[in-house]
Design a protein around this motif. Sequence first.
Motif, PDB file in Angstrom:
ATOM      1  N   ALA A  30       0.837  -1.208   0.000  1.00  0.00           N
ATOM      2  CA  ALA A  30       0.000   0.000   0.000  1.00  0.00           C
ATOM      3  C   ALA A  30       0.868   1.253   0.000  1.00  0.00           C
ATOM      4  CB  ALA A  30      -0.929  -0.005   1.213  1.00  0.00           C
ATOM      5  N   LEU A  31       1.978   1.208   0.730  1.00  0.00           N
ATOM      6  CA  LEU A  31       2.914   2.340   0.737  1.00  0.00           C
ATOM      7  C   LEU A  31       3.452   2.586  -0.669  1.00  0.00           C
ATOM      8  CD1 LEU A  31       5.733   3.152   3.227  1.00  0.00           C
ATOM      9  CD2 LEU A  31       6.298   2.812   0.833  1.00  0.00           C
ATOM     10  N   ALA A  32       3.802   1.506  -1.363  1.00  0.00           N
ATOM     11  CA  ALA A  32       4.328   1.664  -2.728  1.00  0.00           C
ATOM     12  C   ALA A  32       3.306   2.350  -3.627  1.00  0.00           C
ATOM     13  CB  ALA A  32       4.705   0.292  -3.292  1.00  0.00           C
ATOM     14  N   ARG A  33       2.043   1.984  -3.468  1.00  0.00           N
ATOM     15  CA  ARG A  33       1.000   2.625  -4.279  1.00  0.00           C
ATOM     16  C   ARG A  33       0.835   4.087  -3.879  1.00  0.00           C
ATOM     17  NH1 ARG A  33      -5.367   0.756  -4.736  1.00  0.00           N
ATOM     18  NH2 ARG A  33      -6.187   2.828  -5.224  1.00  0.00           N
ATOM     19  N   MET A  34       0.862   4.366  -2.579  1.00  0.00           N
ATOM     20  CA  MET A  34       0.703   5.743  -2.106  1.00  0.00           C
ATOM     21  C   MET A  34       1.830   6.628  -2.629  1.00  0.00           C
ATOM     22  SD  MET A  34      -2.034   6.202  -0.079  1.00  0.00           S
ATOM     23  CE  MET A  34      -1.588   7.527   1.055  1.00  0.00           C
ATOM     24  N   THR A  35       3.026   6.085  -2.699  1.00  0.00           N
ATOM     25  CA  THR A  35       4.171   6.861  -3.180  1.00  0.00           C
ATOM     26  C   THR A  35       3.938   7.355  -4.604  1.00  0.00           C
ATOM     27  OG1 THR A  35       5.665   5.591  -1.767  1.00  0.00           O
ATOM     28  CG2 THR A  35       6.653   6.784  -3.606  1.00  0.00           C
TER      29      THR A  35
ATOM     30  N   ALA B 237      -7.036   7.601   1.822  1.00  0.00           N
ATOM     31  CA  ALA B 237      -6.332   7.064   0.655  1.00  0.00           C
ATOM     32  C   ALA B 237      -5.561   5.799   1.020  1.00  0.00           C
ATOM     33  CB  ALA B 237      -5.393   8.118   0.085  1.00  0.00           C
ATOM     34  N   LEU B 238      -4.934   5.791   2.192  1.00  0.00           N
ATOM     35  CA  LEU B 238      -4.194   4.596   2.615  1.00  0.00           C
ATOM     36  C   LEU B 238      -5.144   3.431   2.862  1.00  0.00           C
ATOM     37  CD1 LEU B 238      -1.683   3.079   3.490  1.00  0.00           C
ATOM     38  CD2 LEU B 238      -1.981   4.049   5.785  1.00  0.00           C
ATOM     39  N   LEU B 239      -6.267   3.686   3.510  1.00  0.00           N
ATOM     40  CA  LEU B 239      -7.235   2.615   3.754  1.00  0.00           C
ATOM     41  C   LEU B 239      -7.739   2.020   2.439  1.00  0.00           C
ATOM     42  CD1 LEU B 239      -9.243   4.241   6.687  1.00  0.00           C
ATOM     43  CD2 LEU B 239      -7.845   2.171   6.824  1.00  0.00           C
ATOM     44  N   THR B 240      -7.943   2.867   1.445  1.00  0.00           N
ATOM     45  CA  THR B 240      -8.359   2.370   0.127  1.00  0.00           C
ATOM     46  C   THR B 240      -7.272   1.490  -0.477  1.00  0.00           C
ATOM     47  OG1 THR B 240      -9.737   4.319  -0.269  1.00  0.00           O
ATOM     48  CG2 THR B 240      -9.036   3.062  -2.194  1.00  0.00           C
ATOM     49  N   ALA B 241      -6.024   1.907  -0.371  1.00  0.00           N
ATOM     50  CA  ALA B 241      -4.919   1.122  -0.918  1.00  0.00           C
ATOM     51  C   ALA B 241      -4.788  -0.219  -0.206  1.00  0.00           C
ATOM     52  CB  ALA B 241      -3.617   1.911  -0.810  1.00  0.00           C
ATOM     53  N   VAL B 242      -4.973  -0.224   1.111  1.00  0.00           N
ATOM     54  CA  VAL B 242      -4.896  -1.472   1.876  1.00  0.00           C
ATOM     55  C   VAL B 242      -6.031  -2.408   1.480  1.00  0.00           C
ATOM     56  CG1 VAL B 242      -5.158  -2.462   4.189  1.00  0.00           C
ATOM     57  CG2 VAL B 242      -3.630  -0.513   3.842  1.00  0.00           C
ATOM     58  N   THR B 243      -7.247  -1.860   1.361  1.00  0.00           N
ATOM     59  CA  THR B 243      -8.408  -2.674   0.986  1.00  0.00           C
ATOM     60  C   THR B 243      -8.214  -3.288  -0.397  1.00  0.00           C
ATOM     61  OG1 THR B 243      -9.874  -1.279   2.327  1.00  0.00           O
ATOM     62  CG2 THR B 243     -10.901  -2.666   0.654  1.00  0.00           C
ATOM     63  N   ASP B 244      -7.682  -2.512  -1.337  1.00  0.00           N
ATOM     64  CA  ASP B 244      -7.421  -3.039  -2.682  1.00  0.00           C
ATOM     65  C   ASP B 244      -6.373  -4.144  -2.639  1.00  0.00           C
ATOM     66  OD1 ASP B 244      -9.264  -1.285  -3.701  1.00  0.00           O
ATOM     67  OD2 ASP B 244      -7.793   0.155  -4.460  1.00  0.00           O
TER      68      ASP B 244
ATOM     69  N   VAL C 176       2.096  12.694   0.475  1.00  0.00           N
ATOM     70  CA  VAL C 176       1.811  12.051   1.755  1.00  0.00           C
ATOM     71  C   VAL C 176       3.077  11.377   2.268  1.00  0.00           C
ATOM     72  CG1 VAL C 176       0.488  10.264   2.942  1.00  0.00           C
ATOM     73  CG2 VAL C 176      -0.608  11.685   1.200  1.00  0.00           C
ATOM     74  N   ARG C 177       3.446  11.702   3.470  1.00  0.00           N
ATOM     75  CA  ARG C 177       4.592  11.056   4.128  1.00  0.00           C
ATOM     76  C   ARG C 177       4.073   9.836   4.891  1.00  0.00           C
ATOM     77  NH1 ARG C 177       9.629  12.116   6.927  1.00  0.00           N
ATOM     78  NH2 ARG C 177       9.663  11.006   8.914  1.00  0.00           N
ATOM     79  N   MET C 178       4.589   8.675   4.541  1.00  0.00           N
ATOM     80  CA  MET C 178       4.158   7.432   5.177  1.00  0.00           C
ATOM     81  C   MET C 178       5.201   6.962   6.177  1.00  0.00           C
ATOM     82  SD  MET C 178       1.224   6.069   4.157  1.00  0.00           S
ATOM     83  CE  MET C 178       1.593   4.373   4.569  1.00  0.00           C
ATOM     84  N   GLU C 179       4.745   6.559   7.348  1.00  0.00           N
ATOM     85  CA  GLU C 179       5.611   5.951   8.356  1.00  0.00           C
ATOM     86  C   GLU C 179       4.997   4.613   8.750  1.00  0.00           C
ATOM     87  OE1 GLU C 179       6.249   8.591  11.631  1.00  0.00           O
ATOM     88  OE2 GLU C 179       6.877  10.268  10.349  1.00  0.00           O
TER      89      GLU C 179
END
Length: 309
Positions: free
Chosen positions: A112-117, A291-298, A123-126
């Motif tokens: 999901a982080l890779a998609r968010m990037t 947006a992160l929750l959507t990426a995780v769900t996908d 968005v800064r992901m930790e």
Amino acid sequence: MVTLDLRRLRFLREFEERGTLAAVAAALGYSPSTVSQQLTLLEKEVGAALLVKAGRGVRLTDAGQLLARHARVLLAAAETAEADLAALGGDIRGTVRAGGLQSAARRLLVPALARMTVDHPRVRMEIFELELEQSLPGLRLGAVDLVIGDEYDGHPRPRPAGLRFTVLLEEPIKVVLPAAHPLARPGGAVAVAALRSDVWTASAEGTGHHAMVVGTCRSLGGYEPDLRHRSSDADVQLELVRAGAAVALMPPLALPAGDPAVAIRDVAEAALGRRLVAVTRDIPPAPALTALLTAVTDQVRGLDPVRAE
């Protein structure tokens, strides 16, 4: 007129949750003396003692408890206002802190982080690896935005007020054996009762996985497992199985596909299950968290199931 500093209110709220200055300092990355100084300044702002000595430490006074209750409301309102403003602007940015157990971090959060990037570069992901039990205080206090935890049949998680639990995935529990184990015949379900004499591996004591393994051996097998090996790292558990040193009960998300060194079998006596749950604060999420929750769900939808072999 009293002017309240939200940053200092967070120190007070952290102290209410964690109970010691040292624990607050460790959670926020400050020294205990800095935490004490900030709370002293807050006392001056409100004109009342918030802490009183209690043995070797300190505790909240009645005024401290009252202000801590108001701090929960004020901090939540400030967070909601920030989320609403971000949504109004339509620009997805900010910091999202997400954690979870090892298999969820590896199979869900990292992809999901890779998609968010790519999709949301502002968005800064930790990301961190942590069991749900360890994460809840930080989640409730706003230091963490999302935790992916698990719960097993017969071992439901507590549902603290102020948190939202959303089921992401339901999956069966499998018996995992060394390939050379006498019960690792192809296609056969394995009875937990038949593993009475085996050495077991599980996650650390106090985790849901540990409780599930012990409870399953007691309820389905009628014995206390010889639980010699404890690790919350699923890969360590699998290495113990590969080495012929242990057997295990594990969910498919933590298992490899087509590993000749291990045999993955169904549980013969009963269908055991695990649910992965996304835990967030029970307030409107910021656009970045949405947006992160959507990426995780996908990512969950795209998982390839690991079946008994």
